[in-house]
Design an enzyme around this catalytic site. Structure first.
Site, PDB file in Angstrom:
ATOM      1  CB  THR A 118      -0.908   0.002   1.251  1.00 50.25           C
ATOM      2  OG1 THR A 118      -1.520   1.277   1.397  1.00 50.25           O
ATOM      3  CG2 THR A 118      -0.126  -0.287   2.527  1.00 50.25           C
ATOM      4  CG  ASP A 119      -1.146   4.936  -1.104  1.00 51.49           C
ATOM      5  OD1 ASP A 119      -1.710   4.303  -0.179  1.00 51.49           O
ATOM      6  OD2 ASP A 119      -1.736   5.800  -1.782  1.00 51.49           O
ATOM      7  CD  GLU A 120      -3.318   3.417   4.463  1.00 51.75           C
ATOM      8  OE1 GLU A 120      -3.019   3.104   5.623  1.00 51.75           O
ATOM      9  OE2 GLU A 120      -4.472   3.436   4.036  1.00 51.75           O
ATOM     10  CE1 TYR A 158      -3.416  -2.726   5.656  1.00 55.62           C
ATOM     11  CE2 TYR A 158      -3.428  -0.365   5.209  1.00 55.62           C
ATOM     12  CZ  TYR A 158      -3.403  -1.673   4.757  1.00 55.62           C
ATOM     13  OH  TYR A 158      -3.351  -1.930   3.399  1.00 55.62           O
ATOM     14  CE  LYS A 210       0.097  -4.651   2.951  1.00 54.84           C
ATOM     15  NZ  LYS A 210      -0.224  -5.990   2.385  1.00 54.84           N
TER      16      LYS A 210
HETATM   17  P1  NAD Z   1      -9.631  -7.322   2.147  1.00 57.16           P
HETATM   18  O1  NAD Z   1      -9.669  -7.090   3.600  1.00 57.16           O
HETATM   19  O2  NAD Z   1     -10.842  -7.041   1.333  1.00 57.16           O
HETATM   20  O3  NAD Z   1      -9.213  -8.844   1.842  1.00 57.16           O
HETATM   21  C1  NAD Z   1      -8.188  -9.476   2.547  1.00 57.16           C
HETATM   22  C2  NAD Z   1      -8.328 -10.986   2.322  1.00 57.16           C
HETATM   23  O4  NAD Z   1      -7.254 -11.643   3.036  1.00 57.16           O
HETATM   24  C3  NAD Z   1      -9.636 -11.563   2.863  1.00 57.16           C
HETATM   25  O5  NAD Z   1     -10.207 -12.432   1.903  1.00 57.16           O
HETATM   26  C4  NAD Z   1      -9.209 -12.331   4.111  1.00 57.16           C
HETATM   27  O6  NAD Z   1     -10.028 -13.447   4.406  1.00 57.16           O
HETATM   28  C5  NAD Z   1      -7.800 -12.749   3.732  1.00 57.16           C
HETATM   29  N1  NAD Z   1      -6.988 -13.019   4.918  1.00 57.16           N
HETATM   30  C6  NAD Z   1      -6.828 -12.236   6.018  1.00 57.16           C
HETATM   31  N2  NAD Z   1      -6.034 -12.823   6.911  1.00 57.16           N
HETATM   32  C7  NAD Z   1      -5.647 -14.008   6.362  1.00 57.16           C
HETATM   33  C8  NAD Z   1      -4.799 -15.055   6.792  1.00 57.16           C
HETATM   34  N3  NAD Z   1      -4.182 -15.005   7.975  1.00 57.16           N
HETATM   35  N4  NAD Z   1      -4.633 -16.117   5.981  1.00 57.16           N
HETATM   36  C9  NAD Z   1      -5.257 -16.180   4.784  1.00 57.16           C
HETATM   37  N5  NAD Z   1      -6.071 -15.221   4.324  1.00 57.16           N
HETATM   38  C10 NAD Z   1      -6.263 -14.143   5.103  1.00 57.16           C
HETATM   39  O7  NAD Z   1      -8.386  -6.494   1.616  1.00 57.16           O
HETATM   40  P2  NAD Z   1      -8.159  -5.768   0.227  1.00 57.16           P
HETATM   41  O8  NAD Z   1      -8.650  -4.382   0.309  1.00 57.16           O
HETATM   42  O9  NAD Z   1      -8.619  -6.652  -0.856  1.00 57.16           O
HETATM   43  O10 NAD Z   1      -6.556  -5.692   0.217  1.00 57.16           O
HETATM   44  C11 NAD Z   1      -5.799  -6.772  -0.321  1.00 57.16           C
HETATM   45  C12 NAD Z   1      -4.322  -6.399  -0.279  1.00 57.16           C
HETATM   46  O11 NAD Z   1      -4.086  -5.228  -1.043  1.00 57.16           O
HETATM   47  C13 NAD Z   1      -3.797  -6.112   1.117  1.00 57.16           C
HETATM   48  O12 NAD Z   1      -2.494  -6.634   1.220  1.00 57.16           O
HETATM   49  C14 NAD Z   1      -3.771  -4.592   1.188  1.00 57.16           C
HETATM   50  O13 NAD Z   1      -2.780  -4.146   2.086  1.00 57.16           O
HETATM   51  C15 NAD Z   1      -3.426  -4.259  -0.236  1.00 57.16           C
HETATM   52  N6  NAD Z   1      -3.895  -2.935  -0.697  1.00 57.16           N
HETATM   53  C16 NAD Z   1      -5.201  -2.578  -0.555  1.00 57.16           C
HETATM   54  C17 NAD Z   1      -5.626  -1.348  -1.050  1.00 57.16           C
HETATM   55  C18 NAD Z   1      -7.080  -0.915  -0.944  1.00 57.16           C
HETATM   56  O14 NAD Z   1      -7.417   0.198  -1.346  1.00 57.16           O
HETATM   57  N7  NAD Z   1      -7.997  -1.741  -0.456  1.00 57.16           N
HETATM   58  C19 NAD Z   1      -4.718  -0.483  -1.677  1.00 57.16           C
HETATM   59  C20 NAD Z   1      -3.366  -0.884  -1.779  1.00 57.16           C
HETATM   60  C21 NAD Z   1      -2.977  -2.124  -1.295  1.00 57.16           C
HETATM   61  O1  DAU Z   2      -4.139   3.903   0.343  1.00 53.85           O
HETATM   62  C1  DAU Z   2      -4.351   2.531   0.284  1.00 53.85           C
HETATM   63  C2  DAU Z   2      -5.213   2.084   1.443  1.00 53.85           C
HETATM   64  O2  DAU Z   2      -6.531   2.525   1.162  1.00 53.85           O
HETATM   65  C3  DAU Z   2      -5.189   0.574   1.660  1.00 53.85           C
HETATM   66  O3  DAU Z   2      -3.883   0.182   2.031  1.00 53.85           O
HETATM   67  C4  DAU Z   2      -6.186   0.158   2.750  1.00 53.85           C
HETATM   68  O4  DAU Z   2      -6.216  -1.254   2.846  1.00 53.85           O
HETATM   69  C5  DAU Z   2      -7.548   0.676   2.353  1.00 53.85           C
HETATM   70  O5  DAU Z   2      -8.490   0.368   3.359  1.00 53.85           O
HETATM   71  C6  DAU Z   2      -7.496   2.176   2.128  1.00 53.85           C
HETATM   72  O6  DAU Z   2      -7.198   2.848   3.375  1.00 53.85           O
HETATM   73  P1  DAU Z   2      -7.988   4.191   3.827  1.00 53.85           P
HETATM   74  O7  DAU Z   2      -7.915   4.285   5.286  1.00 53.85           O
HETATM   75  O8  DAU Z   2      -7.562   5.338   2.991  1.00 53.85           O
HETATM   76  O9  DAU Z   2      -9.480   3.773   3.320  1.00 53.85           O
HETATM   77  P2  DAU Z   2     -10.937   3.922   3.990  1.00 53.85           P
HETATM   78  O10 DAU Z   2     -11.904   3.416   2.954  1.00 53.85           O
HETATM   79  O11 DAU Z   2     -11.020   3.345   5.326  1.00 53.85           O
HETATM   80  O12 DAU Z   2     -11.098   5.499   4.111  1.00 53.85           O
HETATM   81  C7  DAU Z   2     -10.903   6.357   3.002  1.00 53.85           C
HETATM   82  C8  DAU Z   2     -10.993   7.788   3.521  1.00 53.85           C
HETATM   83  O13 DAU Z   2     -12.343   8.072   3.921  1.00 53.85           O
HETATM   84  C9  DAU Z   2     -10.138   8.064   4.740  1.00 53.85           C
HETATM   85  O14 DAU Z   2      -9.635   9.398   4.648  1.00 53.85           O
HETATM   86  C10 DAU Z   2     -11.119   7.947   5.914  1.00 53.85           C
HETATM   87  C11 DAU Z   2     -12.407   8.448   5.307  1.00 53.85           C
HETATM   88  N1  DAU Z   2     -13.676   7.884   5.822  1.00 53.85           N
HETATM   89  C12 DAU Z   2     -13.752   6.514   5.949  1.00 53.85           C
HETATM   90  C13 DAU Z   2     -14.924   5.952   6.365  1.00 53.85           C
HETATM   91  C14 DAU Z   2     -15.056   4.439   6.509  1.00 53.85           C
HETATM   92  C15 DAU Z   2     -14.752   8.713   6.074  1.00 53.85           C
HETATM   93  O15 DAU Z   2     -14.678   9.942   5.930  1.00 53.85           O
HETATM   94  N2  DAU Z   2     -15.929   8.136   6.472  1.00 53.85           N
HETATM   95  C16 DAU Z   2     -16.063   6.783   6.629  1.00 53.85           C
HETATM   96  O16 DAU Z   2     -17.185   6.330   6.969  1.00 53.85           O
END
Ligand code: NAD
Ligand code: DAU
Length: 331
Positions: A120-122, A147, A151
């Site tokens: 992630t970019d975080e 989190y 990562k």
């Molecule tokens: P998500 O929470 O939707 O899915 C995570 C999956 O991992 C789930 O299916 C869960 O059951 C599985 N999991 C969790 N713990 C596990 C374990 N111990 N063993 C096996 N499986 C397990 O997450 P996502 O948003 O799809 O993110 C997927 C990946 O991409 C993560 O590594 C996250 O850091 C990265 N990522 C997410 C975003 C975003 O915007 N969501 C952006 C950049 C990177």
């Molecule tokens: O940047 C990549 C990341 O993006 C991933 O690594 C994470 O897995 C993914 O969850 C996401 O993280 P954020 O914390 O940015 O996403 P989230 O959807 O939780 O929130 C997006 C933005 O919206 C953040 O600034 C918080 C805000 N927010 C979130 C919720 C749930 C609100 O304002 N209201 C809300 O109800």
């Protein structure tokens, strides 16, 4: 290619499985623990002769060792992914994101199997609103939440295993994804499903925080590009020039859903809330020729709203418990 996709029943991992079936001839084994964030339904419709699911934990060294040995490459998505949850209880984040990644690294080291680590970019912390710079591959790590720290820890392990043990790995750090099969705890699905339910969207604080949105399909094509063309040991940033502040996104959702654009509530802000993420993905574009397809955020958002309207059965079961948990924190 026989691919082991960890976390393939989650949001981005399941989108990747759909991408693989549509765009490549790979065979896929999903390894997923099926936590609250996963769903088998996200993989429904995929051909069983090409995609199979193993329910298990990436921290289970024997299971991971056996599965890694049976595959040509591992694409590692499995993680605890939600910042708000990591503030309530960091423990599973340390276990899955750090110990789980360590477990996978030991197996790919032993069997000489190619790994792509999804991150992630975080890990880079946040930027000021007026900072002219964006994150790039050399930005120093500076994570803010449990989190993002977990990562960052996993990224450091992968880099160390490449350098010390010659593991054949690439890494990517992507910005915020949106699209189908995203859990209703996350920002965009939460607000869309709130409006469908007649609840008011919830904006943390003043809502000036900026996220750099990318459609999950574009993330998938970027990961495939890096897996097949990336240079071993290298990191690639993935982003689609989609910066929007949260206030703008809530207003867009309300407008696209036929509501007044001020029909939302300001709620308690997230502790340590990162202000702005922004990705410079020019390396990936220049060196590997990747381009995003979804360049217009509003039309991608409109399609995502339509998907949530059409797939109420998929998210309905989680909605009330997610909202109760948020309400108990004033969010
Ligand atoms: P998500 O929470 O939707 O899915 C995570 C999956 O991992 C789930 O299916 C869960 O059951 C599985 N999991 C969790 N713990 C596990 C374990 N111990 N063993 C096996 N499986 C397990 O997450 P996502 O948003 O799809 O993110 C997927 C990946 O991409 C993560 O590594 C996250 O850091 C990265 N990522 C997410 C975003 C975003 O915007 N969501 C952006 C950049 C990177
Ligand atoms: O940047 C990549 C990341 O993006 C991933 O690594 C994470 O897995 C993914 O969850 C996401 O993280 P954020 O914390 O940015 O996403 P989230 O959807 O939780 O929130 C997006 C933005 O919206 C953040 O600034 C918080 C805000 N927010 C979130 C919720 C749930 C609100 O304002 N209201 C809300 O109800």
């Amino acid at each position: 290619m026989r691919l082991l996709v960890t976390g393939g029943a989650g949001f981005i991992g399941s989108n990747f499985c759909h991408y693989l079936v549509g765009q490549t001839d790979s065979e896929v084994t999903v390894l997923d623990k099926l936590t609250y964030a996963a769903s088998r339904e996200s993989l429904q419709g995929l051909p069983s002769e090409r995609v199979s699911l193993v329910v298990g934990d990436i921290c289970d060294a024997d299971l991971v060792d056996r599965l890694v040995d049976e595959h040509d490459a591992v694409v590692h998505y499995a993680a605890e992914s939600h910042n708000d949850n990591s503030l309530s209880d960091p423990s599973p984040f340390i276990q899955t994101n750090i110990v789980g990644t360590f477990t996978i690294l030991e197996a790919v080291r032993k069997h000489g199997v190619r790994l792509h680590h999804v991150s992630t970019d975080e890990v880079y912390g946040d930027l000021e609103l007026d900072d002219p710079d964006r994150f790039c591959e050399t930005t120093p790590y500076n994570p803010s939440s449990p989190y993002s720290a977990s990562k960052a820890g996993s990224d450091h392990l992968v880099r160390a295993w490449v350098r010390s043990f010659g593991v054949q790995a690439t890494l990517s750090n992507c910005s915020n994804n949106y699209g189908p099969w995203q859990h209703v705890e996350k920002f965009i699905p939460r607000q869309i499903t709130n409006v469908i339910d007649g609840r008011r969207p919830k904006l943390y604080g003043a809502g000036l925080n900026v996220r750099d949105w990318i459609h999950a399909d574009d993330h998938s094509s970027a990961v495939w590009t890096i897996l097949t063309k990336g240079e071993i040991g290298q990191t690639y940033l993935i982003g689609a020039d989609g910066e929007q502040n949260n206030l703008e996104v809530i207003r867009m959702i309300l407008t696209l859903m036929g509501q007044p654009d001020d029909a939302f509530d300001h709620v308690t802000d997230r502790a340590g809330h990162d202000l702005r993420y922004a990705i410079d993905s020019s390396r990936l574009r220049r060196e590997l020729g990747w381009r995003p397809v979804y360049r217009d955020f509003a039309s991608g958002l409109e399609r995502t709203i339509a998907w949530y309207r059409e797939h109420e059965d998929w998210w309905r079961g989680h909605k009330d418990s997610v909202e109760s948990a948020y309400a108990s924190k004033g969010q």
